[in-house]
Design an enzyme around this catalytic site. Structure first.
Site, short mmCIF file in Angstrom:
data_model
loop_
_atom_site.label_atom_id
_atom_site.label_comp_id
_atom_site.label_asym_id
_atom_site.label_seq_id
_atom_site.Cartn_x
_atom_site.Cartn_y
_atom_site.Cartn_z
N ARG A 211 0.75 -1.29 0.01
CA ARG A 211 -0.01 -0.07 -0.04
C ARG A 211 0.94 1.19 0.17
O ARG A 211 1.82 1.46 0.78
CB ARG A 211 -0.84 -0.05 1.41
CG ARG A 211 -1.60 -1.23 1.51
CD ARG A 211 -3.14 -1.24 0.69
NE ARG A 211 -3.49 -2.35 0.54
CZ ARG A 211 -4.52 -3.13 1.44
NH1 ARG A 211 -5.12 -2.39 2.43
NH2 ARG A 211 -5.02 -4.26 1.45
N GLU A 213 0.48 4.21 0.81
CA GLU A 213 -0.34 5.24 1.47
C GLU A 213 0.57 6.02 2.54
O GLU A 213 1.55 5.38 3.10
CB GLU A 213 -1.38 4.60 2.63
CG GLU A 213 -2.43 3.93 1.78
CD GLU A 213 -3.39 4.85 0.78
OE1 GLU A 213 -3.46 6.20 1.34
OE2 GLU A 213 -4.19 4.33 -0.16
N ARG A 219 -0.27 1.27 13.52
CA ARG A 219 -1.00 0.09 13.06
C ARG A 219 -1.08 -0.10 11.42
O ARG A 219 -1.81 -0.87 11.05
CB ARG A 219 -2.50 0.31 13.66
CG ARG A 219 -3.25 1.53 13.24
CD ARG A 219 -4.50 1.45 14.08
NE ARG A 219 -5.32 2.72 13.57
CZ ARG A 219 -4.99 3.72 13.91
NH1 ARG A 219 -3.95 4.15 14.64
NH2 ARG A 219 -5.60 4.98 13.24
N HIS A 220 -0.26 0.59 10.68
CA HIS A 220 -0.15 0.58 9.28
C HIS A 220 1.21 0.14 8.89
O HIS A 220 1.99 1.14 9.41
CB HIS A 220 -0.91 2.05 8.75
CG HIS A 220 -2.00 2.13 8.91
ND1 HIS A 220 -2.70 2.82 9.70
CD2 HIS A 220 -3.23 1.75 8.15
CE1 HIS A 220 -4.04 2.70 9.64
NE2 HIS A 220 -4.27 2.17 8.84
N GLU A 352 -9.97 -1.98 14.82
CA GLU A 352 -10.38 -2.97 13.66
C GLU A 352 -9.31 -3.98 13.34
O GLU A 352 -8.39 -3.52 12.95
CB GLU A 352 -10.65 -1.71 12.51
CG GLU A 352 -11.23 -2.24 11.44
CD GLU A 352 -11.36 -1.31 10.33
OE1 GLU A 352 -11.59 0.03 10.44
OE2 GLU A 352 -11.36 -1.82 9.00
N SER A 355 -12.17 -6.87 7.22
CA SER A 355 -13.15 -6.66 7.03
C SER A 355 -13.59 -7.68 5.56
O SER A 355 -12.39 -8.38 5.42
CB SER A 355 -13.74 -5.33 6.10
OG SER A 355 -12.77 -4.93 5.22
N ARG A 403 -1.24 -7.38 12.01
CA ARG A 403 -2.12 -6.66 13.10
C ARG A 403 -2.93 -7.41 13.80
O ARG A 403 -2.98 -7.41 14.93
CB ARG A 403 -3.21 -5.79 12.12
CG ARG A 403 -3.95 -4.80 12.74
CD ARG A 403 -4.87 -4.13 11.85
NE ARG A 403 -4.36 -3.01 11.14
CZ ARG A 403 -5.35 -2.15 10.68
NH1 ARG A 403 -6.35 -2.08 10.98
NH2 ARG A 403 -4.57 -1.04 10.19
#
Length: 429
Positions: A211, A213, A219-220, A352, A355, A403
């Site tokens: 990613r 980002e 947490r990323h 979280e 998903s 995670r």
RNA sequence: GCCCCGGUAGUGUAGCGGCCUAUCAUACGGGCCUGUCGAGCCCGUGACCCGGGUCCAAAUCCCGGCCGGGGCGCCA
């Protein structure tokens, strides 16, 4: 190389001669005796050298910390060593000497900065409590794999170099691919769905996801390990059942193998009880609004708002029925209410985890969803084509391994659960 | 991407305009003592991220750079 692990010597209470290969953590030379505190991957021991019994004992006393030696000797059960095992050396071979000073101490009383630790990860992970994290990670994944195997899943490997510009979510890293432009894949999503059209029915993949980002949080990561599944003739409820059971089996495996060490290092993980509670997005929204915060339909929860929900639900729970506008194009709208979707998030307290959803399997609806999300369906021909010749209904999810370990073990930073993390600024080591 | 914070011996820190030829711990070197195990005692080596500026004087203040920590956003 013939050697025993320290933990095996203890567990089997070996009487006779043993060979161990170890790092020297500390040397103490006394009047008549030399003590070494040594460590292998399984644990710690004391090595005793009675002065005058070894021809290289001078050399050994002078060895720097973290040098590697092989010791032949016998366990002295009368020794009062606090480490529990004391091997009286009959022969010591020096396998490799360490330089000094160390860039980072293995058992220094002060903990180094995380940055220093990551720059010297090879020493950092010599610390048993750091190594334990990766042993846990491996064992948990093993438990998950065993579960999928028992459920007739096959493990697959989809490409990490891809052509698709974007799936509408995270930014991608571009790579030169001969004369073409390519990208590092952000998820196996599209490929694992195509596999449903292949008739493989139940697939899982464990692999890297990238990613691009510019996030800067604990947490990323920009590269992480994604555990993905996709299942044919299944809906979101089936997917949730696979998820909670996968986690249960992973945690069971973890606890069966590491509970002693986890206890010793203060990592407490409860056994997982299934099924996990299911609460709807609307119920969460009500909780938040009742707490005096405002959340409009279609807004995502902020970390602060997730705390409100987390205070109400402990451990694992699902948040289900997310608004269609918040979910990616491939998420199946609810037949009875298209403003909502057959989707779920897995939460642990206020955090979280992941998903998943039932996917759209009808190509016309899929194309419409692309357009709704402002994406051009023609860029996804290779994907949509697989839907036009008999795509079964299907569902799946993805979960970040690091995670999951971070959350289960209560680690303060996802980088703690990553051997060589890739974040906004770090690509070395 | 926005915001806050920080960079002092190998490691972790104290100091935050002159008392700094910079504190303490640990590591490292030497000595003493010693069945030790965070060994003990004594001595020693070792550092102010880089570049400008302000000032009689800068580790300390200002600007820029580099590096890092964290929060938010973004996030399949």
């Amino acid at each position: 190389m013939q050697r025993s692990l320290i933990s095996d010597i203890i567990a089997n209470d070996i009487e006779g001669e043993v060979n161990i290969a170890v790092w020297i953590q500390d040397t103490r030379s006394l009047k008549n005796v030399i003590f070494l505190t040594v460590r292998d991957t399984s644990g710690m021991a004391q090595v005793t050298i009675r002065k005058g019994t070894l021809d290289n004992e001078e050399k050994i006393v002078g060895l720097n910390r973290e040098s590697v030696i092989a010791v032949k000797g016998k366990w002295d059960r009368k020794s009062a060593s606090k480490l529990g095992v004391d091997i009286v050396a009959e022969k010591i071979e020096i396998l490799n000497e360490s330089l000094a000073p160390l860039p980072l101490g293995v058992d220094d009383p002060v903990e180094a900065d995380f940055d220093t630790r990551l720059n010297n990860r090879f020493i950092d992970i010599r610390k048993p409590e750091k190594a334990l994290i990766f042993q846990i990670e491996s064992t948990m994944l093993w438990g998950i794999r065993k579960f999928f195997n028992s459920q007739e899943f096959i493990e697959v490997h989809t490409p990490k170099i891809v052509a698709a510009a974007t799936e509408g979510g995270a930014d991608l890293f571009s790579v030169k691919y001969f004369e073409k432009e390519a990208y590092l894949n952000q998820s196996p999503q599209l490929y694992k769905e195509i596999l449903m059209s292949c008739g493989l029915d139940r697939v899982f993949e464990v692999g890297p996801a990238f990613r691009a980002e510019q996030h800067n949080t604990t947490r990323h990561l920009n590269e992480f390990t994604s555990i993905d599944i996709e299942v044919s003739f299944a809906d979101h409820n089936d997917a949730m059942a696979f998820l909670e059971n996968a986690i249960k089996h992973g945690v069971d495996e973890m606890l069966s193998r590491h509970s002693d060490q986890m206890e010793k290092h203060g990592i407490h993980v409860d056994r997982v009880k299934t099924p996990f509670p299911r609460i709807t997005y609307e119920e969460c929204r009500k909780l938040i609004n009742d707490a005096g915060m405002n959340l409009e339909f279609g807004d995502d929860f902020s970390p602060e708002q997730l705390k409100v929900i987390g205070n109400k639900f402990n451990g694992f729970y699902f948040i289900i029925d997310w608004p269609s506008s918040m979910r990616p194009f491939y998420t199946m709208p609810k037949p009875e209410d298209p403003a909502l979707t057959n989707s779920f998030d897995l939460q642990f307290n206020e955090l979280e985890i992941t998903s998943g959803a039932q996917r759209v399997h009808n190509p016309e609806i899929l194309e419409k969803r692309f357009l709704d999300k402002g994406l051009n369906p023609s860029e996804f021909d290779f994907y949509i084509k697989a839907f036009k010749y008999g795509m079964p209904p299907h569902a799946g999810w993805a979960i970040g391994l690091e995670r999951l370990v971070m959350i289960l073990c209560g680690l303060p930073n996802i980088r703690e659960a990553t051997l060589f993390p890739r974040d906004r600024t770090r690509i070395v080591p």
